[in-house]
Design an enzyme around this catalytic site. Structure first.
Site, PDB file in Angstrom:
ATOM      1  N   GLY A 141      40.609  42.756  41.872  1.00 21.97           N
ATOM      2  CA  GLY A 141      41.300  43.062  40.615  1.00 21.97           C
ATOM      3  C   GLY A 141      40.766  42.213  39.467  1.00 21.97           C
ATOM      4  N   ALA A 142      39.430  42.158  39.369  1.00 20.56           N
ATOM      5  CA  ALA A 142      38.816  41.216  38.417  1.00 20.56           C
ATOM      6  C   ALA A 142      38.387  41.869  37.101  1.00 20.56           C
ATOM      7  CB  ALA A 142      37.620  40.531  39.074  1.00 20.56           C
TER       8      ALA A 142
ATOM      9  N   ARG B 170      40.467  42.913  34.744  1.00 20.74           N
ATOM     10  CA  ARG B 170      41.350  42.534  33.627  1.00 20.74           C
ATOM     11  C   ARG B 170      42.350  41.468  34.085  1.00 20.74           C
ATOM     12  NH1 ARG B 170      46.067  45.854  33.872  1.00 20.74           N
ATOM     13  NH2 ARG B 170      45.944  47.195  35.694  1.00 20.74           N
TER      14      ARG B 170
ATOM     15  N   ASN C 261      43.533  38.574  44.252  1.00 18.84           N
ATOM     16  CA  ASN C 261      44.271  38.592  42.978  1.00 18.84           C
ATOM     17  C   ASN C 261      44.890  39.958  42.682  1.00 18.84           C
ATOM     18  OD1 ASN C 261      44.674  37.826  39.922  1.00 18.84           O
ATOM     19  ND2 ASN C 261      43.477  39.720  39.975  1.00 18.84           N
TER      20      ASN C 261
ATOM     21  N   TYR D 114      58.408  43.369  45.114  1.00 19.77           N
ATOM     22  CA  TYR D 114      57.386  42.410  44.666  1.00 19.77           C
ATOM     23  C   TYR D 114      57.642  41.026  45.281  1.00 19.77           C
ATOM     24  CZ  TYR D 114      54.419  39.906  41.284  1.00 19.77           C
ATOM     25  OH  TYR D 114      53.461  39.120  40.688  1.00 19.77           O
TER      26      TYR D 114
ATOM     27  N   ALA E 108      59.242  40.329  48.021  1.00 16.74           N
ATOM     28  CA  ALA E 108      58.943  40.382  49.464  1.00 16.74           C
ATOM     29  C   ALA E 108      57.441  40.287  49.689  1.00 16.74           C
ATOM     30  CB  ALA E 108      59.490  41.681  50.052  1.00 16.74           C
TER      31      ALA E 108
ATOM     32  N   LYS F 226      55.160  38.916  47.727  1.00 22.69           N
ATOM     33  CA  LYS F 226      54.597  37.616  47.351  1.00 22.69           C
ATOM     34  C   LYS F 226      55.105  36.484  48.248  1.00 22.69           C
ATOM     35  CE  LYS F 226      51.961  39.029  44.005  1.00 22.69           C
ATOM     36  NZ  LYS F 226      50.496  38.862  44.084  1.00 22.69           N
TER      37      LYS F 226
ATOM     38  N   ILE G 241      52.749  34.633  32.954  1.00 25.38           N
ATOM     39  CA  ILE G 241      51.419  34.560  32.354  1.00 25.38           C
ATOM     40  C   ILE G 241      51.214  35.785  31.458  1.00 25.38           C
ATOM     41  CG2 ILE G 241      48.935  34.324  32.838  1.00 25.38           C
ATOM     42  CD1 ILE G 241      50.691  32.043  34.046  1.00 25.38           C
TER      43      ILE G 241
HETATM   44  P1  NDP Z   1      47.603  42.953  35.638  1.00 25.55           P
HETATM   45  O1  NDP Z   1      48.635  43.996  35.794  1.00 25.55           O
HETATM   46  O2  NDP Z   1      47.219  42.494  34.275  1.00 25.55           O
HETATM   47  O3  NDP Z   1      46.297  43.356  36.432  1.00 25.55           O
HETATM   48  C1  NDP Z   1      46.411  43.785  37.753  1.00 25.55           C
HETATM   49  C2  NDP Z   1      45.052  43.675  38.409  1.00 25.55           C
HETATM   50  O4  NDP Z   1      45.209  44.033  39.773  1.00 25.55           O
HETATM   51  C3  NDP Z   1      44.063  44.638  37.762  1.00 25.55           C
HETATM   52  O5  NDP Z   1      42.799  44.014  37.690  1.00 25.55           O
HETATM   53  C4  NDP Z   1      44.032  45.783  38.778  1.00 25.55           C
HETATM   54  O6  NDP Z   1      42.792  46.447  38.874  1.00 25.55           O
HETATM   55  C5  NDP Z   1      44.272  45.042  40.071  1.00 25.55           C
HETATM   56  N1  NDP Z   1      44.752  45.950  41.108  1.00 25.55           N
HETATM   57  C6  NDP Z   1      45.895  46.651  41.131  1.00 25.55           C
HETATM   58  N2  NDP Z   1      45.948  47.425  42.224  1.00 25.55           N
HETATM   59  C7  NDP Z   1      44.782  47.195  42.902  1.00 25.55           C
HETATM   60  C8  NDP Z   1      44.228  47.703  44.104  1.00 25.55           C
HETATM   61  N3  NDP Z   1      44.872  48.605  44.849  1.00 25.55           N
HETATM   62  N4  NDP Z   1      43.010  47.266  44.484  1.00 25.55           N
HETATM   63  C9  NDP Z   1      42.321  46.350  43.755  1.00 25.55           C
HETATM   64  N5  NDP Z   1      42.800  45.841  42.606  1.00 25.55           N
HETATM   65  C10 NDP Z   1      44.009  46.252  42.190  1.00 25.55           C
HETATM   66  O7  NDP Z   1      48.129  41.712  36.507  1.00 25.55           O
HETATM   67  P2  NDP Z   1      47.914  40.153  36.314  1.00 25.55           P
HETATM   68  O8  NDP Z   1      46.532  39.867  35.923  1.00 25.55           O
HETATM   69  O9  NDP Z   1      49.034  39.649  35.500  1.00 25.55           O
HETATM   70  O10 NDP Z   1      48.194  39.662  37.816  1.00 25.55           O
HETATM   71  C11 NDP Z   1      47.167  39.277  38.706  1.00 25.55           C
HETATM   72  C12 NDP Z   1      47.812  38.705  39.959  1.00 25.55           C
HETATM   73  O11 NDP Z   1      48.635  37.596  39.610  1.00 25.55           O
HETATM   74  C13 NDP Z   1      48.697  39.696  40.692  1.00 25.55           C
HETATM   75  O12 NDP Z   1      48.589  39.511  42.071  1.00 25.55           O
HETATM   76  C14 NDP Z   1      50.086  39.321  40.213  1.00 25.55           C
HETATM   77  O13 NDP Z   1      51.060  39.701  41.121  1.00 25.55           O
HETATM   78  C15 NDP Z   1      49.947  37.813  40.099  1.00 25.55           C
HETATM   79  N6  NDP Z   1      50.946  37.220  39.205  1.00 25.55           N
HETATM   80  C16 NDP Z   1      50.955  37.495  37.859  1.00 25.55           C
HETATM   81  C17 NDP Z   1      51.908  36.931  37.038  1.00 25.55           C
HETATM   82  C18 NDP Z   1      51.967  37.162  35.562  1.00 25.55           C
HETATM   83  O14 NDP Z   1      52.874  36.594  34.915  1.00 25.55           O
HETATM   84  N7  NDP Z   1      51.072  37.933  34.956  1.00 25.55           N
HETATM   85  C19 NDP Z   1      52.944  36.048  37.595  1.00 25.55           C
HETATM   86  C20 NDP Z   1      52.832  35.827  39.007  1.00 25.55           C
HETATM   87  C21 NDP Z   1      51.868  36.399  39.766  1.00 25.55           C
HETATM   88  P3  NDP Z   1      42.441  47.821  38.066  1.00 25.55           P
HETATM   89  O15 NDP Z   1      42.814  47.608  36.632  1.00 25.55           O
HETATM   90  O16 NDP Z   1      40.977  47.961  38.294  1.00 25.55           O
HETATM   91  O17 NDP Z   1      43.240  48.910  38.725  1.00 25.55           O
END
Ligand code: NDP
Length: 246
Positions: free
Chosen positions: A11-12, A14, A89, A154, A156, A158, A187
Site C-alpha cells: 500500500g505504498a 499513497r 502497511n 478494524y 479486531a 489491528k 495521522i
Molecule cells: P490510506 O487510506 O490513506 O491508504 C491506504 C493504503 O492501503 C493505500 O495505499 C491502499 O492502496 C492500501 N491498500 C488498501 N487495500 C489494499 C490491498 N488489498 N492490497 C494492498 N494495498 C492495499 O491509509 P493510511 O495511509 O492512513 O494507513 C496506512 C496504514 O496505517 C493502514 O494499515 C492503517 O490501518 C494504518 N493506520 C492509519 C492511521 C491513520 O490515522 N491514518 C491510524 C492507525 C493506523 P491503493 O490506494 O493502491 O488501493
C-alpha cells in the site's frame, strides 16, 4: 542506514505507505512499491525514488490474495536478489456501529488488514530464514490497542496484527529476524480525512501532544525498526500516537 537492503512496502502508493517507501529509499534501501488500486500514484513514488538516485519498482497486488502475494515476493527476489524488510502497511476501514455493520464489511477488513499481513509474512518466511536475517514491521493502530466505537472490524484486525506480530517474533527470533508493530494514532491521510469534523475534534482532544501526526512521524519509526540500530528489539508494539496510548 539501510544501504544495500531490499524493502517491500504494501500500500505504498499513497498515505503512510508512500512516506515509508520514500523514507526507506532515502536511507538507501531498494524499494518495491506495492499498490492495489493506485497505479499512477505508485508509479510516481517510483519516479521520485529514481530521481534521487534510488532503485524501485511498482507492483500491483491485493494483499488479501494469497497467491498474488507469493508472486510479488518472488518478483522482488528475482529483480533485487533478496528481501530484507517487509512493511505490512496496506489497510482499509469499513466503519459502522455493529448494529449496521454488514458481514461483508467485517470480512473485507479482516481479509485485508489481518489475512493480508499473514499472506505476505508467510511468503517472506522461507527467504528470510535462508538469509538468517530480516525485518518485518506491521502497521497496527491505536484502535487495536484501545478499541473504538464504530470500528469493531478494524479494531479486531489491528489487535490481531499485534498477536500475530508477537507470535511471529517468537518463531523467528532464533534466526536473527525481528518482527515488530507500529501503532499509529491519528495521522493525516485519506483514511482520516474521511472522518466527520466532530470525530476529528473528539480525537484531537484525546491526544496529549495535541496535534495530528504526520506520515513522516510513522515513516521514521518504521525506518528505525528496519535498521541495524533496532537489532535487539523484537515482538514490540511501538505506539506513535502523540501519547494516546500509554
Ligand atoms: P490510506 O487510506 O490513506 O491508504 C491506504 C493504503 O492501503 C493505500 O495505499 C491502499 O492502496 C492500501 N491498500 C488498501 N487495500 C489494499 C490491498 N488489498 N492490497 C494492498 N494495498 C492495499 O491509509 P493510511 O495511509 O492512513 O494507513 C496506512 C496504514 O496505517 C493502514 O494499515 C492503517 O490501518 C494504518 N493506520 C492509519 C492511521 C491513520 O490515522 N491514518 C491510524 C492507525 C493506523 P491503493 O490506494 O493502491 O488501493
Amino acid at each position: 542506514m539501510l544501504s544495500g537492503k531490499v524493502a517491500l512496502v504494501t500500500g505504498a502508493g499513497r498515505g503512510i505507505g508512500r512516506e515509508i517507501a520514500l523514507t526507506l529509499a532515502e536511507y538507501g534501501a531498494k524499494v518495491v512499491v506495492n499498490y492495489n488500486g493506485s497505479k499512477e500514484k505508485a508509479e510516481e513514488v517510483v519516479r521520485l525514488i529514481e530521481e534521487k538516485g534510488g532503485e524501485a519498482f511498482a507492483w500491483q497486488c491485493s494483499v488479501s490474495d494469497f497467491e498474488q502475494c507469493g508472486v510479488m515476493v518472488e518478483e522482488t527476489i528475482r529483480r533485487f536478489g533478496k528481501i530484507d524488510i517487509l512493511v505490512n502497511n496496506g489497510g482499509i476501514t469499513r466503519d459502522n456501529l455493529v448494529m449496521k455493520m454488514t458481514e461483508e464489511d467485517f470480512d473485507a477488513v479482516i481479509d485485508t488488514n489481518l489475512k493480508g499481513t499473514f499472506n505476505t509474512m508467510k511468503h517472506c518466511y522461507r527467504p528470510m530464514l535462508k538469509q538468517r536475517s530480516g525485518r518485518i514491521i506491521n502497521l497496527s493502530s491505536v484502535t487495536g490497542l484501545l478499541g473504538n466505537a464504530g470500528q469493531v472490524n478494524y479494531a479486531a484486525s489491528k489487535a490481531g496484527v499485534v498477536g500475530m506480530t508477537k507470535s511471529m517474533a517468537r518463531e523467528l527470533a532464533s534466526r536473527g529476524i525481528t518482527v515488530n508493530a507500529v501503532a499509529p494514532g491519528y495521522i493525516d491521510t485519506d483514511m482520516t480525512q474521511a472522518m466527520t469534523d466532530a470525530a476529528k475534534e473528539a480525537t484531537l482532544a484525546q491526544i496529549p501532544l495535541h496535534r495530528v501526526g504526520s506520515t513522516k512521524d510513522i515513516a521514521e519509526a518504521v525506518a528505525f525498526l528496519a535498521s541495524d540500530k533496532a537489532s535487539y528489539i523484537t515482538g514490540q508494539v511501538l505506539s506513535v500516537d502523540g501519547g494516546m496510548h500509554m
